[in-house]
Write an enzyme that holds these catalytic residues in place. Sequence first.
Site, PDB file in Angstrom:
ATOM      1  N   SER A 149       0.855  -1.187   0.000  1.00  0.00           N
ATOM      2  CA  SER A 149       0.000   0.000   0.000  1.00  0.00           C
ATOM      3  C   SER A 149       0.887   1.231   0.000  1.00  0.00           C
ATOM      4  O   SER A 149       2.063   1.171   0.393  1.00  0.00           O
ATOM      5  CB  SER A 149      -0.879  -0.002   1.255  1.00  0.00           C
ATOM      6  OG  SER A 149      -1.501   1.247   1.463  1.00  0.00           O
ATOM      7  N   TYR A 162      -1.441  -0.238  10.840  1.00  0.00           N
ATOM      8  CA  TYR A 162      -1.520  -0.612   9.421  1.00  0.00           C
ATOM      9  C   TYR A 162      -0.237  -0.204   8.704  1.00  0.00           C
ATOM     10  O   TYR A 162       0.312  -0.972   7.904  1.00  0.00           O
ATOM     11  CB  TYR A 162      -2.733   0.052   8.783  1.00  0.00           C
ATOM     12  CG  TYR A 162      -2.948  -0.323   7.331  1.00  0.00           C
ATOM     13  CD1 TYR A 162      -3.313  -1.621   6.986  1.00  0.00           C
ATOM     14  CD2 TYR A 162      -2.814   0.619   6.315  1.00  0.00           C
ATOM     15  CE1 TYR A 162      -3.528  -1.974   5.658  1.00  0.00           C
ATOM     16  CE2 TYR A 162      -3.025   0.278   4.986  1.00  0.00           C
ATOM     17  CZ  TYR A 162      -3.385  -1.018   4.666  1.00  0.00           C
ATOM     18  OH  TYR A 162      -3.591  -1.366   3.347  1.00  0.00           O
TER      19      TYR A 162
END
Length: 255
Positions: A149, A162
Amino acid sequence: MAQKLHGTVTIVTGASSGIGYATARALADQGSTVAVIARRQDRLAALVADIEAAGGTALAVSADIADRVQAKAVVQTVIDRFGRLDILVNNAGLMLLGTVEEQDVDDWERMIAVNQKGLLYLTKAALPHLLTAAQDELRRVADIVNISSIAGRQAWPNFAAYNMTKFGVNGFTEALRQEVTQKHVRVGVLEPGAVATELKTHNTEAVQQQLAASEAENIPVPLEPEDIADSIAFMVTRPRRASIAELWSMPTSQA
């Protein structure tokens, strides 16, 4: 149109929706036999039906890859059924957001289990078979593609855990690439920004509202899962390149 992946076998994790679903279809369209992995058996059955209706071949394997025994069994199931493995797409992931002060530690553990441990377990189990496939005459190369990501490169408030998982995916990918690239196993990573998937729906209503406000202001048109699937297909259909050692050993007329 020639199918560039004819004869190959692929594993795609997190295939019950979003990027994984689209990737499985894209690689099946290129002729690969695709083993689709997730926990939701009904979604996998629908995906297999879609692939088969389009003339492809697919196998649904319901498993929790955060469990090391199940992850290892996934790879063995594929090898027992098809006899080889050429491509691994580590796509499964969770994005559970919140401040370090307020977020439930259970959310952190779930993300670490799926985003990092699941990727590690599948890669460890798959690598011997990928190394074997890289040496045979079908393509003389194998592929691992890890879905990270933009959060693997940039940190934001509420993304701390995250961020940690995706920064870790990037570091692992680069180290592994250096270990196996000379053995013709290509290791790549994709770092998408906002993609129109159900990933954010696993968060609380308050977090989803914050995300919606942010995306509406900064990203009016998010990527689609098919955009990422196209990128993965491009990566794994590149022709094999000779190593420096092989180039040195070639006669001048061939090099």
